[in-house]
Scaffold this active site. Structure first.
Site, PDB file in Angstrom:
ATOM      1  CG  ASP A 149      -1.468  -2.623   7.559  1.00  0.00           C
ATOM      2  OD1 ASP A 149      -1.765  -2.853   6.075  1.00  0.00           O
ATOM      3  OD2 ASP A 149      -0.164  -3.169   7.953  1.00  0.00           O
ATOM      4  CD  GLU A 207       5.017  -2.950   3.245  1.00  0.00           C
ATOM      5  OE1 GLU A 207       4.920  -2.971   1.859  1.00  0.00           O
ATOM      6  OE2 GLU A 207       5.271  -3.901   3.908  1.00  0.00           O
ATOM      7  CG  HIS A 260       4.203  -3.376   8.247  1.00  0.00           C
ATOM      8  ND1 HIS A 260       2.993  -2.993   8.422  1.00  0.00           N
ATOM      9  CD2 HIS A 260       4.656  -2.802   9.522  1.00  0.00           C
ATOM     10  CE1 HIS A 260       2.578  -2.344   9.441  1.00  0.00           C
ATOM     11  NE2 HIS A 260       3.654  -2.017  10.264  1.00  0.00           N
ATOM     12  CG  HIS A 293       4.976  -7.284   3.655  1.00  0.00           C
ATOM     13  ND1 HIS A 293       4.854  -6.293   2.744  1.00  0.00           N
ATOM     14  CD2 HIS A 293       4.515  -8.637   3.046  1.00  0.00           C
ATOM     15  CE1 HIS A 293       4.143  -6.741   1.706  1.00  0.00           C
ATOM     16  NE2 HIS A 293       4.149  -8.073   1.914  1.00  0.00           N
ATOM     17  CG  HIS A 314      -2.249  -5.906   4.197  1.00  0.00           C
ATOM     18  ND1 HIS A 314      -1.838  -4.857   3.582  1.00  0.00           N
ATOM     19  CD2 HIS A 314      -2.807  -6.634   2.989  1.00  0.00           C
ATOM     20  CE1 HIS A 314      -2.205  -4.645   2.329  1.00  0.00           C
ATOM     21  NE2 HIS A 314      -2.642  -5.618   1.816  1.00  0.00           N
ATOM     22  CG  ASP A 334       1.277  -0.897   5.662  1.00  0.00           C
ATOM     23  OD1 ASP A 334       1.268  -0.591   4.397  1.00  0.00           O
ATOM     24  OD2 ASP A 334       1.380  -2.270   5.355  1.00  0.00           O
ATOM     25  CG  ASP A 358      -0.755  -1.284   2.828  1.00  0.00           C
ATOM     26  OD1 ASP A 358      -1.591  -1.088   3.724  1.00  0.00           O
ATOM     27  OD2 ASP A 358       0.036  -2.134   2.542  1.00  0.00           O
ATOM     28  CG  ASP A 410       0.919  -6.779   8.101  1.00  0.00           C
ATOM     29  OD1 ASP A 410       0.445  -7.187   6.993  1.00  0.00           O
ATOM     30  OD2 ASP A 410       1.352  -5.542   8.212  1.00  0.00           O
TER      31      ASP A 410
END
Ligand SMILES: NC(=[NH2+])NCCC[C@H](N)C(=O)O
Ligand SMILES: [Mn+2]
Ligand SMILES: [Mn+2]
Length: 309
Positions: A126, A278, A104, A143, A128, A229, A231, A130
């Site tokens: 995402d 990712e 990322h 990332h 996350h 992303d 994930d 980030d």
């Protein structure tokens, strides 16, 4: 008018702690990205990859954070520069950049390119946030930092390549958060952006949350960068990622969200650029996460189950 997309590969794993995500662009192409996009009625060209020598060939010291607690900064700088130029040129030529990662950290280049000539917002799909910075990151992995870099966090002051000056903090929207570090959570709360967690999706449904996200991200700016992303999805659907977190969106929710991105774009011409990042083929099962990335990109660019409307 037929939508034009330009695929730009960013084969890096400098920003992650699991090697292998640099093979994401190959895996995504192999999974049939160009065909999926043609099915979506999008005419597409593939410009190949930006230059990114494998981390294994780099000085091993760089894998350990030196000063500032961010690994591989010089390498990420070089990729960000080149990628920003590709993204900017793509938009100037009237096409939609579709960046395929790569970890990322490539978003630093995508955002900078998308914001070179316009005010932009972003929707960050995402697990996350980030939003870590070198001084707050628990890992030193870049990332986990692209939004802090793009928003001009003081830790990146003087790092000419990092900031996307025309990314408006009020137009940053997170969707699907479920793994946020402590300091990072405080920074998300203090930011001008809007965070929708998985709980918000549970409560309000993916349609409403994605519609609100696109409305906020596009409000008063020229366009939106959609950052996907993989994930973001539940690891059952997307096993091939380096930082999986249970409790993500389902396959259908992910498609629905991307369809809403496309609907918003049809009505408001809001989708300026997109990236899918990712995907790590080493951790994947039969390339299914790469395949998912191609399907979701196609949905975001207008693909419908019964064809185009
Ligand atoms: N793009 C990602 N997968 N980011 C994961 C970041 C994980 C963690 N928050 C970190 O900063 O190290
Ligand atoms: Mn993530
Ligand atoms: Mn991410």
């Amino acid at each position: 008018m037929t939508k034009q997309a330009r695929i730009i590969g960013a084969p890096t794993d400098y920003g992650a702690n699991r090697r292998g995500v640099d093979m994401g662009p190959s895996a995504i192409r192999y999974a049939g990205l160009a065909d999926q996009l043609e099915d979506a009625g999008v005419s597409c060209t593939d410009v190949g990859d930006v230059t990114a020598p494998p981390a294994e060939t780099q000085d091993a010291d760089k894998r350990v954070p030196e000063e500032g607690n961010a690994k591989f900064v010089e390498e990420i700088e070089a990729v960000s520069h080149e990628l920003a130029e590709e993204v900017e040129a793509t938009i100037a030529g009237g096409a939609t950049p579709l960046v395929v990662g790569g970890d990322h950290s490539v978003a630093i280049g995508s955002l900078r390119g998308a914001a070179a000539d316009a005010d932009i917002g972003t929707v960050w799909f995402d697990a996350h946030a980030d939003l870590n910075a070198p001084s707050t990151s628990p890992s030193g992995n870049v990332h986990g930092m692209p939004l802090a870099a793009a928003l001009g966090h003081r830790d990146f002051a003087g790092v000419d390549w990092a900031t996307a000056p025309r990314l408006n903090p009020e137009n940053v929207v997170w969707v699907g958060l479920r793994s946020v570090d402590d300091q990072e959570a405080a920074d998300v709360r203090d930011s001008a952006g809007t965070a929708f967690t998985m709980s918000d999706i549970d409560e309000h449904g993916i349609d409403e949350i994605t519609e609100r996200a696109m409305a906020i991200a596009s409000d008063g700016v020229d366009g939106v960068h959609v950052s996907l992303d993989l994930d973001w999805l539940d690891p059952n659907e997307a096993p091939g990622v380096g930082t999986p977190v249970r409790g993500g969106v389902t396959y259908r929710e992910a498609h629905r969200a991307m369809e809403i991105v496309a609907e918003h774009d049809r009505e408001h011409d809001s989708l300026r650029s997109m990236e899918a990042v990712e995907v790590n083929p080493i951790l994947d099962e039969h390339n299914e996460t790469a395949h998912l990335a191609t399907e979701l990109a196609a949905s975001a660019l207008g693909k419908r189950i019964l064809g185009r409307e």
